[in-house]
Design an enzyme around this catalytic site. Sequence first.
Site, PDB file in Angstrom:
ATOM      1  N   ARG A 153     -28.390 115.257  35.560  1.00 49.66           N
ATOM      2  CA  ARG A 153     -27.444 115.291  36.821  1.00 49.66           C
ATOM      3  C   ARG A 153     -27.804 113.716  37.318  1.00 49.66           C
ATOM      4  NH1 ARG A 153     -27.844 120.829  39.006  1.00 49.66           N
ATOM      5  NH2 ARG A 153     -26.683 120.405  40.859  1.00 49.66           N
ATOM      6  N   TYR A 156     -24.321 111.508  38.465  1.00 48.06           N
ATOM      7  CA  TYR A 156     -23.645 111.815  39.666  1.00 48.06           C
ATOM      8  C   TYR A 156     -24.623 111.725  40.857  1.00 48.06           C
ATOM      9  CZ  TYR A 156     -21.233 115.058  42.812  1.00 48.06           C
ATOM     10  OH  TYR A 156     -20.433 115.479  44.007  1.00 48.06           O
ATOM     11  N   ASP A 157     -25.596 112.241  41.042  1.00 44.46           N
ATOM     12  CA  ASP A 157     -26.727 112.109  41.896  1.00 44.46           C
ATOM     13  C   ASP A 157     -27.128 110.557  42.366  1.00 44.46           C
ATOM     14  OD1 ASP A 157     -26.739 114.796  41.396  1.00 44.46           O
ATOM     15  OD2 ASP A 157     -29.113 114.928  41.503  1.00 44.46           O
ATOM     16  N   ASN A 185     -22.079 122.244  49.081  1.00 46.25           N
ATOM     17  CA  ASN A 185     -21.120 123.223  48.372  1.00 46.25           C
ATOM     18  C   ASN A 185     -20.014 123.833  49.275  1.00 46.25           C
ATOM     19  OD1 ASN A 185     -20.618 124.888  46.317  1.00 46.25           O
ATOM     20  ND2 ASN A 185     -22.704 125.390  45.840  1.00 46.25           N
ATOM     21  N   ARG A 197     -18.655 125.607  38.893  1.00 43.99           N
ATOM     22  CA  ARG A 197     -19.490 125.770  40.235  1.00 43.99           C
ATOM     23  C   ARG A 197     -19.553 127.422  40.476  1.00 43.99           C
ATOM     24  NH1 ARG A 197     -16.897 120.812  43.425  1.00 43.99           N
ATOM     25  NH2 ARG A 197     -14.877 121.302  42.078  1.00 43.99           N
ATOM     26  N   PHE A 202     -18.149 132.834  39.424  1.00 46.87           N
ATOM     27  CA  PHE A 202     -18.354 134.249  39.650  1.00 46.87           C
ATOM     28  C   PHE A 202     -16.812 134.929  39.965  1.00 46.87           C
ATOM     29  CE2 PHE A 202     -22.894 133.846  41.417  1.00 46.87           C
ATOM     30  CZ  PHE A 202     -23.485 133.544  40.164  1.00 46.87           C
ATOM     31  N   GLY A 216     -31.224 131.181  35.330  1.00 45.09           N
ATOM     32  CA  GLY A 216     -32.648 131.489  36.032  1.00 45.09           C
ATOM     33  C   GLY A 216     -32.512 132.763  36.624  1.00 45.09           C
ATOM     34  N   ARG A 222     -27.986 128.617  47.915  1.00 44.83           N
ATOM     35  CA  ARG A 222     -27.214 127.866  48.103  1.00 44.83           C
ATOM     36  C   ARG A 222     -26.432 128.186  49.300  1.00 44.83           C
ATOM     37  NH1 ARG A 222     -29.466 126.010  44.513  1.00 44.83           N
ATOM     38  NH2 ARG A 222     -28.574 125.354  42.186  1.00 44.83           N
TER      39      ARG A 222
HETATM   40  N1  NAD Z   1     -16.625 120.436  46.295  1.00 45.59           N
HETATM   41  C1  NAD Z   1     -17.857 120.304  46.708  1.00 45.59           C
HETATM   42  O1  NAD Z   1     -18.459 121.166  47.060  1.00 45.59           O
HETATM   43  C2  NAD Z   1     -18.312 118.919  47.052  1.00 45.59           C
HETATM   44  C3  NAD Z   1     -19.855 118.622  47.158  1.00 45.59           C
HETATM   45  C4  NAD Z   1     -20.297 117.459  47.300  1.00 45.59           C
HETATM   46  C5  NAD Z   1     -19.401 116.284  47.103  1.00 45.59           C
HETATM   47  N2  NAD Z   1     -18.140 116.553  46.964  1.00 45.59           N
HETATM   48  C6  NAD Z   1     -17.509 115.464  46.494  1.00 45.59           C
HETATM   49  O2  NAD Z   1     -15.964 115.419  47.253  1.00 45.59           O
HETATM   50  C7  NAD Z   1     -15.072 114.771  46.189  1.00 45.59           C
HETATM   51  C8  NAD Z   1     -14.020 115.681  45.600  1.00 45.59           C
HETATM   52  O3  NAD Z   1     -14.604 116.793  44.929  1.00 45.59           O
HETATM   53  P1  NAD Z   1     -13.806 117.914  44.440  1.00 45.59           P
HETATM   54  O4  NAD Z   1     -14.772 119.101  44.516  1.00 45.59           O
HETATM   55  O5  NAD Z   1     -12.408 117.858  45.181  1.00 45.59           O
HETATM   56  O6  NAD Z   1     -13.653 117.462  42.869  1.00 45.59           O
HETATM   57  P2  NAD Z   1     -12.405 117.564  42.188  1.00 45.59           P
HETATM   58  O7  NAD Z   1     -12.941 117.216  40.529  1.00 45.59           O
HETATM   59  O8  NAD Z   1     -11.371 118.886  42.289  1.00 45.59           O
HETATM   60  O9  NAD Z   1     -11.650 116.158  42.741  1.00 45.59           O
HETATM   61  C9  NAD Z   1     -11.874 114.895  42.459  1.00 45.59           C
HETATM   62  C10 NAD Z   1     -10.555 114.296  41.853  1.00 45.59           C
HETATM   63  O10 NAD Z   1     -10.907 112.652  41.811  1.00 45.59           O
HETATM   64  C11 NAD Z   1      -9.751 112.202  40.482  1.00 45.59           C
HETATM   65  N3  NAD Z   1     -10.718 111.002  40.089  1.00 45.59           N
HETATM   66  C12 NAD Z   1     -12.129 110.869  39.417  1.00 45.59           C
HETATM   67  N4  NAD Z   1     -12.030 109.806  38.960  1.00 45.59           N
HETATM   68  C13 NAD Z   1     -11.146 108.971  39.159  1.00 45.59           C
HETATM   69  C14 NAD Z   1     -10.631 107.792  38.862  1.00 45.59           C
HETATM   70  N5  NAD Z   1     -11.580 106.880  38.361  1.00 45.59           N
HETATM   71  N6  NAD Z   1      -9.229 107.385  39.813  1.00 45.59           N
HETATM   72  C15 NAD Z   1      -8.867 108.068  40.185  1.00 45.59           C
HETATM   73  N7  NAD Z   1      -8.933 109.640  40.637  1.00 45.59           N
HETATM   74  C16 NAD Z   1     -10.071 109.878  40.033  1.00 45.59           C
HETATM   75  C17 NAD Z   1     -10.026 113.728  39.660  1.00 45.59           C
HETATM   76  O11 NAD Z   1      -9.114 113.538  38.695  1.00 45.59           O
HETATM   77  C18 NAD Z   1      -9.868 114.962  40.561  1.00 45.59           C
HETATM   78  O12 NAD Z   1      -8.478 114.833  40.888  1.00 45.59           O
HETATM   79  C19 NAD Z   1     -15.972 114.101  45.109  1.00 45.59           C
HETATM   80  O13 NAD Z   1     -16.118 112.914  45.469  1.00 45.59           O
HETATM   81  C20 NAD Z   1     -17.083 114.841  45.092  1.00 45.59           C
HETATM   82  O14 NAD Z   1     -18.189 114.236  44.477  1.00 45.59           O
HETATM   83  C21 NAD Z   1     -17.570 117.798  46.550  1.00 45.59           C
END
Ligand code: NAD
Length: 323
Positions: A153, A156-157, A185, A197, A202, A216, A222
């Site tokens: 992970r 990302y982290d 989340n 996710r 689910f 698990g 969550r």
């Molecule tokens: N959904 C959650 O529960 C959650 C939780 C924690 C953090 N986040 C953060 O929120 C943000 C959005 O998450 P999400 O759930 O909408 O994910 P998602 O995958 O649906 O959306 C991310 C978008 O970023 C675009 N992208 C990725 N790399 C790119 C790049 N180099 N150039 C241009 N576009 C790019 C992807 O094509 C996608 O459309 C992310 O940064 C994610 O880490 C989301």
Amino acid sequence: MLNRFAGKKVLVTGAAGFLGSHLVETMLEEGAMVMGIDNFITGNADNLSEVESENLRFIEADVTQPAGNYLQGEVFDYIFHFASPASPPFYQKYPRETYLVNTVATDALLQYLQATNPEGTFIFAGTSEAYGDPLEHPQKETYWGNVNPNGIRSCYDESKRLGETICGVFNRDFEIDTRIVRIFNTYGPRIGAEDGRVIPSFINSALHKRPMTIFGSGSQTRSYCYVSDLVEGILRLSLEPRAKGETVNIGNPEEYTVSQTANIIWREVYEESSEPMIEHKDLPGDDPTRRKPDISKAKELLDWEPTVSFEEGLKKTVEWFSR
Ligand SMILES: NC(=O)c1ccc[n+]([C@@H]2O[C@H](COP(=O)([O-])OP(=O)(O)OC[C@H]3O[C@@H](n4cnc5c(N)ncnc54)[C@H](O)[C@@H]3O)[C@@H](O)[C@H]2O)c1
């Protein structure tokens, strides 16, 4: 809507993603002129097809490139950097793209803001993953986390953590107004059905009468935030004058085990009496055992707390998936 962004120029990276598209939609409703950027690595153009407006422009670009190449001097009041693969299967499929977009792109976009509008505001999509497998519960913003720097992970982290560091440097050393939202989340319409996710997996399995896979024992917890609550928290964070340079948890502190979640979702899709179909698989590496935000800072600083119950949010999400 309150027109809180009337006439403001706003850039949203990751605009074709789940959260990015909701952010774009709400910004338009709040009166902003929005530019959305995405390279579709995990996003979907359909997410924006529901969001058409003459105040929205879209550019297909990779934000890890120097921002001047695709933004060409355009000036923004707010930059929301939300581009990044976000679910474990996707960030494990695209590990380099993931660490580059959270680090190199964060630096590139901040350099662009500094050069074009140093008074502008930069909001970084941080994550509860910054806490890793937390040893403190619930997690407060002051907790530094328990993160494996070199596991499955980590792309990302750790890159999200470095992204936070970059925001901190631009804030402290270059006086740029950066703000970090640590997102817990979040679920709702437009979340990728196949992105692995918990909630979309689910719902997808239940609707297709396939077993829901629990990794698990299912006793890991969550907490799930409905997307409209999250977006409202992000808007308040970006507008609050006292939030300059701050990091704020936004999430729903109601905690469920993964097994409870499976049962609730099955019963949302079928009647009470129907027995959920569940299969168990081995827990993947570094899976966090407990996750729950402490949202006292968001309450105090932003007067924010979630308003959508899990039942209500699930109903809307299942309806969307059924369509
Ligand atoms: N959904 C959650 O529960 C959650 C939780 C924690 C953090 N986040 C953060 O929120 C943000 C959005 O998450 P999400 O759930 O909408 O994910 P998602 O995958 O649906 O959306 C991310 C978008 O970023 C675009 N992208 C990725 N790399 C790119 C790049 N180099 N150039 C241009 N576009 C790019 C992807 O094509 C996608 O459309 C992310 O940064 C994610 O880490 C989301």
